[in-house]
Design a protein around this motif. Sequence first.
Motif, PDB file in Angstrom:
ATOM      1  N   MET A   1       0.812  -1.207   0.000  1.00  0.00           N
ATOM      2  CA  MET A   1       0.000   0.000   0.000  1.00  0.00           C
ATOM      3  C   MET A   1       0.855   1.271   0.000  1.00  0.00           C
ATOM      4  SD  MET A   1      -3.044   1.064  -0.060  1.00  0.00           S
ATOM      5  CE  MET A   1      -4.050   2.431   0.327  1.00  0.00           C
ATOM      6  N   PRO A   2       1.920   1.381   0.813  1.00  0.00           N
ATOM      7  CA  PRO A   2       2.720   2.606   0.775  1.00  0.00           C
ATOM      8  C   PRO A   2       3.369   2.848  -0.586  1.00  0.00           C
ATOM      9  CG  PRO A   2       3.227   1.380   2.766  1.00  0.00           C
ATOM     10  CD  PRO A   2       2.356   0.510   1.917  1.00  0.00           C
ATOM     11  N   LEU A   3       3.743   1.787  -1.286  1.00  0.00           N
ATOM     12  CA  LEU A   3       4.347   1.946  -2.612  1.00  0.00           C
ATOM     13  C   LEU A   3       3.350   2.553  -3.591  1.00  0.00           C
ATOM     14  CD1 LEU A   3       6.754   1.515  -4.457  1.00  0.00           C
ATOM     15  CD2 LEU A   3       5.878  -0.769  -4.939  1.00  0.00           C
ATOM     16  N   VAL A   4       2.107   2.117  -3.513  1.00  0.00           N
ATOM     17  CA  VAL A   4       1.065   2.662  -4.386  1.00  0.00           C
ATOM     18  C   VAL A   4       0.847   4.144  -4.083  1.00  0.00           C
ATOM     19  CG1 VAL A   4      -1.381   2.511  -4.998  1.00  0.00           C
ATOM     20  CG2 VAL A   4      -0.054   0.432  -4.676  1.00  0.00           C
ATOM     21  N   ALA A   5       0.835   4.512  -2.824  1.00  0.00           N
ATOM     22  CA  ALA A   5       0.645   5.913  -2.438  1.00  0.00           C
ATOM     23  C   ALA A   5       1.809   6.772  -2.930  1.00  0.00           C
ATOM     24  CB  ALA A   5       0.506   6.025  -0.925  1.00  0.00           C
ATOM     25  N   ILE A   6       3.023   6.247  -2.855  1.00  0.00           N
ATOM     26  CA  ILE A   6       4.193   6.999  -3.325  1.00  0.00           C
ATOM     27  C   ILE A   6       4.136   7.189  -4.840  1.00  0.00           C
ATOM     28  CG2 ILE A   6       6.690   6.879  -3.612  1.00  0.00           C
ATOM     29  CD1 ILE A   6       6.788   5.557  -0.840  1.00  0.00           C
ATOM     30  N   VAL A   7       3.754   6.142  -5.551  1.00  0.00           N
ATOM     31  CA  VAL A   7       3.653   6.234  -7.014  1.00  0.00           C
ATOM     32  C   VAL A   7       2.570   7.225  -7.411  1.00  0.00           C
ATOM     33  CG1 VAL A   7       3.041   4.940  -9.097  1.00  0.00           C
ATOM     34  CG2 VAL A   7       4.601   3.949  -7.430  1.00  0.00           C
ATOM     35  N   LEU A   8       1.424   7.172  -6.754  1.00  0.00           N
ATOM     36  CA  LEU A   8       0.339   8.110  -7.071  1.00  0.00           C
ATOM     37  C   LEU A   8       0.736   9.549  -6.755  1.00  0.00           C
ATOM     38  CD1 LEU A   8      -2.825   6.135  -5.937  1.00  0.00           C
ATOM     39  CD2 LEU A   8      -2.102   6.676  -8.266  1.00  0.00           C
ATOM     40  N   ALA A   9       1.433   9.754  -5.656  1.00  0.00           N
ATOM     41  CA  ALA A   9       1.887  11.100  -5.310  1.00  0.00           C
ATOM     42  C   ALA A   9       2.896  11.608  -6.331  1.00  0.00           C
ATOM     43  CB  ALA A   9       2.500  11.103  -3.910  1.00  0.00           C
ATOM     44  N   ALA A  10       3.783  10.742  -6.783  1.00  0.00           N
ATOM     45  CA  ALA A  10       4.764  11.140  -7.798  1.00  0.00           C
ATOM     46  C   ALA A  10       4.077  11.492  -9.109  1.00  0.00           C
ATOM     47  CB  ALA A  10       5.776  10.026  -8.005  1.00  0.00           C
ATOM     48  N   LEU A  11       3.072  10.724  -9.497  1.00  0.00           N
ATOM     49  CA  LEU A  11       2.322  11.034 -10.713  1.00  0.00           C
ATOM     50  C   LEU A  11       1.578  12.358 -10.596  1.00  0.00           C
ATOM     51  CD1 LEU A  11       0.892   7.534 -11.699  1.00  0.00           C
ATOM     52  CD2 LEU A  11       2.628   8.859 -12.905  1.00  0.00           C
ATOM     53  N   ALA A  12       1.001  12.617  -9.438  1.00  0.00           N
ATOM     54  CA  ALA A  12       0.280  13.875  -9.238  1.00  0.00           C
ATOM     55  C   ALA A  12       1.230  15.063  -9.304  1.00  0.00           C
ATOM     56  CB  ALA A  12      -0.447  13.854  -7.896  1.00  0.00           C
ATOM     57  N   VAL A  13       2.385  14.942  -8.672  1.00  0.00           N
ATOM     58  CA  VAL A  13       3.366  16.031  -8.714  1.00  0.00           C
ATOM     59  C   VAL A  13       3.877  16.231 -10.138  1.00  0.00           C
ATOM     60  CG1 VAL A  13       5.678  16.708  -7.956  1.00  0.00           C
ATOM     61  CG2 VAL A  13       4.042  15.813  -6.298  1.00  0.00           C
ATOM     62  N   GLY A  14       4.115  15.153 -10.843  1.00  0.00           N
ATOM     63  CA  GLY A  14       4.554  15.257 -12.232  1.00  0.00           C
ATOM     64  C   GLY A  14       3.507  15.925 -13.110  1.00  0.00           C
ATOM     65  N   PHE A  15       2.250  15.565 -12.915  1.00  0.00           N
ATOM     66  CA  PHE A  15       1.170  16.178 -13.685  1.00  0.00           C
ATOM     67  C   PHE A  15       1.067  17.664 -13.380  1.00  0.00           C
ATOM     68  CE2 PHE A  15      -3.403  17.109 -14.391  1.00  0.00           C
ATOM     69  CZ  PHE A  15      -3.429  16.862 -15.754  1.00  0.00           C
ATOM     70  N   GLU A  16       1.208  18.039 -12.114  1.00  0.00           N
ATOM     71  CA  GLU A  16       1.174  19.454 -11.748  1.00  0.00           C
ATOM     72  C   GLU A  16       2.335  20.219 -12.380  1.00  0.00           C
ATOM     73  OE1 GLU A  16       0.872  20.155  -7.571  1.00  0.00           O
ATOM     74  OE2 GLU A  16      -0.831  18.802  -7.360  1.00  0.00           O
ATOM     75  N   GLN A  17       3.506  19.592 -12.445  1.00  0.00           N
ATOM     76  CA  GLN A  17       4.658  20.253 -13.056  1.00  0.00           C
ATOM     77  C   GLN A  17       4.450  20.456 -14.555  1.00  0.00           C
ATOM     78  OE1 GLN A  17       7.336  21.638 -11.627  1.00  0.00           O
ATOM     79  NE2 GLN A  17       6.347  21.184  -9.687  1.00  0.00           N
ATOM     80  N   VAL A  18       3.856  19.481 -15.216  1.00  0.00           N
ATOM     81  CA  VAL A  18       3.557  19.627 -16.646  1.00  0.00           C
ATOM     82  C   VAL A  18       2.547  20.740 -16.859  1.00  0.00           C
ATOM     83  CG1 VAL A  18       2.470  18.480 -18.618  1.00  0.00           C
ATOM     84  CG2 VAL A  18       4.172  17.277 -17.273  1.00  0.00           C
ATOM     85  N   LEU A  19       1.531  20.801 -16.006  1.00  0.00           N
ATOM     86  CA  LEU A  19       0.548  21.877 -16.121  1.00  0.00           C
ATOM     87  C   LEU A  19       1.198  23.234 -15.903  1.00  0.00           C
ATOM     88  CD1 LEU A  19      -2.649  20.576 -14.308  1.00  0.00           C
ATOM     89  CD2 LEU A  19      -2.424  21.199 -16.705  1.00  0.00           C
ATOM     90  N   GLN A  20       2.061  23.326 -14.910  1.00  0.00           N
ATOM     91  CA  GLN A  20       2.740  24.583 -14.617  1.00  0.00           C
ATOM     92  C   GLN A  20       3.617  25.003 -15.794  1.00  0.00           C
ATOM     93  OE1 GLN A  20       2.446  26.672 -12.048  1.00  0.00           O
ATOM     94  NE2 GLN A  20       4.018  28.046 -12.755  1.00  0.00           N
ATOM     95  N   TRP A  21       4.330  24.054 -16.373  1.00  0.00           N
ATOM     96  CA  TRP A  21       5.221  24.360 -17.483  1.00  0.00           C
ATOM     97  C   TRP A  21       4.436  24.759 -18.726  1.00  0.00           C
ATOM     98  CZ3 TRP A  21       5.735  20.986 -21.862  1.00  0.00           C
ATOM     99  CH2 TRP A  21       6.690  21.412 -22.780  1.00  0.00           C
ATOM    100  N   ARG A  22       3.344  24.051 -18.998  1.00  0.00           N
ATOM    101  CA  ARG A  22       2.605  24.267 -20.249  1.00  0.00           C
ATOM    102  C   ARG A  22       1.605  25.412 -20.140  1.00  0.00           C
ATOM    103  NH1 ARG A  22       1.654  23.278 -25.486  1.00  0.00           N
ATOM    104  NH2 ARG A  22      -0.399  22.534 -25.989  1.00  0.00           N
ATOM    105  N   PHE A  23       0.874  25.520 -19.034  1.00  0.00           N
ATOM    106  CA  PHE A  23      -0.222  26.471 -18.924  1.00  0.00           C
ATOM    107  C   PHE A  23      -0.031  27.537 -17.856  1.00  0.00           C
ATOM    108  CE2 PHE A  23      -2.178  22.456 -20.407  1.00  0.00           C
ATOM    109  CZ  PHE A  23      -2.470  22.873 -21.684  1.00  0.00           C
ATOM    110  N   GLY A  24       1.047  27.467 -17.111  1.00  0.00           N
ATOM    111  CA  GLY A  24       1.335  28.495 -16.125  1.00  0.00           C
ATOM    112  C   GLY A  24       0.470  28.388 -14.882  1.00  0.00           C
TER     113      GLY A  24
END
Length: 61
Positions: A1-24
């Motif tokens: 379970m902790p591994l799944v939470a870490i992976v999901l958190a990493a994906l969410a942070v990555g998605f936020e970074q892409v949004l920040q880079w692309r759309f500000g």
Amino acid sequence: MPLVAIVLAALAVGFEQVLQWRFGTMGIIAFVALTVGIKARNGLLSGIGAVVLVLLLAQPG
């Protein structure tokens, strides 16, 4: 379970970074409004976030 939470958190942070880079800042605000609206079961807030994200994605170039 902790591994799944870490992976999901990493994906969410990555998605936020892409949004920040692309759309500000507006992309981050729309994403936060969408996620908060979904978690709070607030249709108006999630709808606003979704509409803003769609408008940002529909922009040419």
